[in-house]
Motif scaffolding. Sequence first.
Motif, PDB file in Angstrom:
ATOM      1  N   ASN A   1     -27.421  19.831  51.195  1.00  0.00           N
ATOM      2  CA  ASN A   1     -27.422  19.808  52.652  1.00  0.00           C
ATOM      3  C   ASN A   1     -26.062  20.244  53.185  1.00  0.00           C
ATOM      4  O   ASN A   1     -25.021  19.896  52.633  1.00  0.00           O
ATOM      5  N   LYS A   2     -26.103  20.995  54.255  1.00  0.00           N
ATOM      6  CA  LYS A   2     -24.876  21.560  54.841  1.00  0.00           C
ATOM      7  C   LYS A   2     -23.873  20.481  55.237  1.00  0.00           C
ATOM      8  O   LYS A   2     -22.671  20.669  55.100  1.00  0.00           O
ATOM      9  N   ASP A   3     -24.388  19.352  55.726  1.00  0.00           N
ATOM     10  CA  ASP A   3     -23.510  18.274  56.185  1.00  0.00           C
ATOM     11  C   ASP A   3     -23.259  17.231  55.094  1.00  0.00           C
ATOM     12  O   ASP A   3     -22.643  16.206  55.340  1.00  0.00           O
ATOM     13  N   HIS A   4     -23.746  17.475  53.885  1.00  0.00           N
ATOM     14  CA  HIS A   4     -23.591  16.602  52.713  1.00  0.00           C
ATOM     15  C   HIS A   4     -24.160  15.201  52.925  1.00  0.00           C
ATOM     16  O   HIS A   4     -23.725  14.256  52.291  1.00  0.00           O
ATOM     17  N   LYS A   5     -25.130  15.084  53.819  1.00  0.00           N
ATOM     18  CA  LYS A   5     -25.864  13.832  53.980  1.00  0.00           C
ATOM     19  C   LYS A   5     -27.057  13.847  53.028  1.00  0.00           C
ATOM     20  O   LYS A   5     -27.573  14.905  52.674  1.00  0.00           O
ATOM     21  N   THR A   6     -27.493  12.681  52.620  1.00  0.00           N
ATOM     22  CA  THR A   6     -28.648  12.583  51.733  1.00  0.00           C
ATOM     23  C   THR A   6     -29.930  12.909  52.489  1.00  0.00           C
ATOM     24  O   THR A   6     -30.830  13.549  51.964  1.00  0.00           O
ATOM     25  N   LYS A   7     -30.003  12.489  53.731  1.00  0.00           N
ATOM     26  CA  LYS A   7     -31.214  12.639  54.520  1.00  0.00           C
ATOM     27  C   LYS A   7     -31.263  13.993  55.222  1.00  0.00           C
ATOM     28  O   LYS A   7     -30.283  14.424  55.831  1.00  0.00           O
ATOM     29  N   THR A   8     -32.414  14.629  55.148  1.00  0.00           N
ATOM     30  CA  THR A   8     -32.636  15.880  55.859  1.00  0.00           C
ATOM     31  C   THR A   8     -33.014  15.557  57.294  1.00  0.00           C
ATOM     32  O   THR A   8     -33.776  14.619  57.552  1.00  0.00           O
ATOM     33  N   GLU A   9     -32.508  16.350  58.233  1.00  0.00           N
ATOM     34  CA  GLU A   9     -32.796  16.137  59.652  1.00  0.00           C
ATOM     35  C   GLU A   9     -33.822  17.158  60.123  1.00  0.00           C
ATOM     36  O   GLU A   9     -33.712  18.344  59.809  1.00  0.00           O
ATOM     37  N   TYR A  10     -34.806  16.685  60.913  1.00  0.00           N
ATOM     38  CA  TYR A  10     -35.866  17.541  61.433  1.00  0.00           C
ATOM     39  C   TYR A  10     -35.937  17.383  62.942  1.00  0.00           C
ATOM     40  O   TYR A  10     -35.656  16.314  63.481  1.00  0.00           O
ATOM     41  N   ASP A  11     -36.360  18.459  63.644  1.00  0.00           N
ATOM     42  CA  ASP A  11     -36.576  18.335  65.080  1.00  0.00           C
ATOM     43  C   ASP A  11     -37.960  17.719  65.319  1.00  0.00           C
ATOM     44  O   ASP A  11     -38.719  17.481  64.375  1.00  0.00           O
ATOM     45  N   GLU A  12     -38.293  17.470  66.569  1.00  0.00           N
ATOM     46  CA  GLU A  12     -39.550  16.774  66.896  1.00  0.00           C
ATOM     47  C   GLU A  12     -40.779  17.570  66.447  1.00  0.00           C
ATOM     48  O   GLU A  12     -41.749  16.994  65.952  1.00  0.00           O
ATOM     49  N   ARG A  13     -40.751  18.888  66.621  1.00  0.00           N
ATOM     50  CA  ARG A  13     -41.868  19.726  66.211  1.00  0.00           C
ATOM     51  C   ARG A  13     -42.074  19.632  64.704  1.00  0.00           C
ATOM     52  O   ARG A  13     -43.201  19.479  64.226  1.00  0.00           O
ATOM     53  N   GLN A  14     -40.989  19.690  63.950  1.00  0.00           N
ATOM     54  CA  GLN A  14     -41.076  19.599  62.494  1.00  0.00           C
ATOM     55  C   GLN A  14     -41.595  18.237  62.052  1.00  0.00           C
ATOM     56  O   GLN A  14     -42.373  18.141  61.102  1.00  0.00           O
ATOM     57  N   LYS A  15     -41.183  17.182  62.748  1.00  0.00           N
ATOM     58  CA  LYS A  15     -41.665  15.842  62.412  1.00  0.00           C
ATOM     59  C   LYS A  15     -43.173  15.744  62.599  1.00  0.00           C
ATOM     60  O   LYS A  15     -43.873  15.127  61.788  1.00  0.00           O
ATOM     61  N   ALA A  16     -43.695  16.365  63.665  1.00  0.00           N
ATOM     62  CA  ALA A  16     -45.144  16.355  63.900  1.00  0.00           C
ATOM     63  C   ALA A  16     -45.867  17.133  62.803  1.00  0.00           C
ATOM     64  O   ALA A  16     -46.911  16.691  62.290  1.00  0.00           O
ATOM     65  N   ILE A  17     -45.323  18.288  62.420  1.00  0.00           N
ATOM     66  CA  ILE A  17     -45.915  19.091  61.346  1.00  0.00           C
ATOM     67  C   ILE A  17     -45.910  18.301  60.043  1.00  0.00           C
ATOM     68  O   ILE A  17     -46.909  18.272  59.313  1.00  0.00           O
TER      69      ILE A  17
ATOM     70  N   ASN B   1     -46.154  26.052  58.106  1.00  0.00           N
ATOM     71  CA  ASN B   1     -46.037  25.694  59.524  1.00  0.00           C
ATOM     72  C   ASN B   1     -44.596  25.431  59.940  1.00  0.00           C
ATOM     73  O   ASN B   1     -44.353  24.806  60.964  1.00  0.00           O
ATOM     74  N   ASP B   2     -43.645  25.904  59.153  1.00  0.00           N
ATOM     75  CA  ASP B   2     -42.208  25.818  59.454  1.00  0.00           C
ATOM     76  C   ASP B   2     -41.702  24.385  59.617  1.00  0.00           C
ATOM     77  O   ASP B   2     -40.825  24.118  60.434  1.00  0.00           O
ATOM     78  N   GLY B   3     -42.255  23.484  58.834  1.00  0.00           N
ATOM     79  CA  GLY B   3     -41.785  22.112  58.870  1.00  0.00           C
ATOM     80  C   GLY B   3     -41.115  21.686  57.574  1.00  0.00           C
ATOM     81  O   GLY B   3     -40.806  20.514  57.397  1.00  0.00           O
ATOM     82  N   TYR B   4     -40.896  22.627  56.673  1.00  0.00           N
ATOM     83  CA  TYR B   4     -40.350  22.275  55.360  1.00  0.00           C
ATOM     84  C   TYR B   4     -38.833  22.193  55.378  1.00  0.00           C
ATOM     85  O   TYR B   4     -38.257  21.219  54.919  1.00  0.00           O
ATOM     86  N   TRP B   5     -38.180  23.223  55.871  1.00  0.00           N
ATOM     87  CA  TRP B   5     -36.712  23.252  55.878  1.00  0.00           C
ATOM     88  C   TRP B   5     -36.175  22.472  57.057  1.00  0.00           C
ATOM     89  O   TRP B   5     -36.566  22.719  58.194  1.00  0.00           O
TER      90      TRP B   5
END
Length: 173
Positions: free
Chosen positions: A27-43, A98-102
Amino acid sequence: MNTVSPWLAIGIMVGLVLCVIFARLANKDHKTKTEYDERQKAIRGRGYMFGFYTLLIFEAVIVILGMSGVELPVDAYLVHFAGILIGLLVFVCYCIWNDGYWGINNDRKRYAIIFAVAALLNAIPIVGVIRDGTLYKDGKFSIQILNVMVLAMLIIVILVLAVKGLVDRRAED
């Protein structure tokens, strides 16, 4: 006493620790958790649903086969692991298409390297058992069929990512 079980448990624990380490590195920010926007979370939520129902159907088929007296040439825990991988594959492929993976903070190149290393690490034991002729013996697949299943899943994910990338590039043109 089954000598495979302790090694399998150790392998799973090491794998989980490595997943956390690789996620931080990838991850770019070296956090363990991946961050998603609202659309990606729904997908991803719909993807989880499709993956869950796929696993549910798979397990129902396995129950029906068991009740019918059909014996599969593999131990039961390997069959259930296959169901988990199939459900996971449905989830991942749905999210990719559906562009919710990355996630927002993912470095795709670093993840590509991790996928390649994971595929290689799963291919190494397969080569040995194929050479020795021990992948299938006494009418059953050995535990190394796990490596075959994981490798197949990784190859499918890599192919879906590549095709999706081509489709997206053509859409941009």
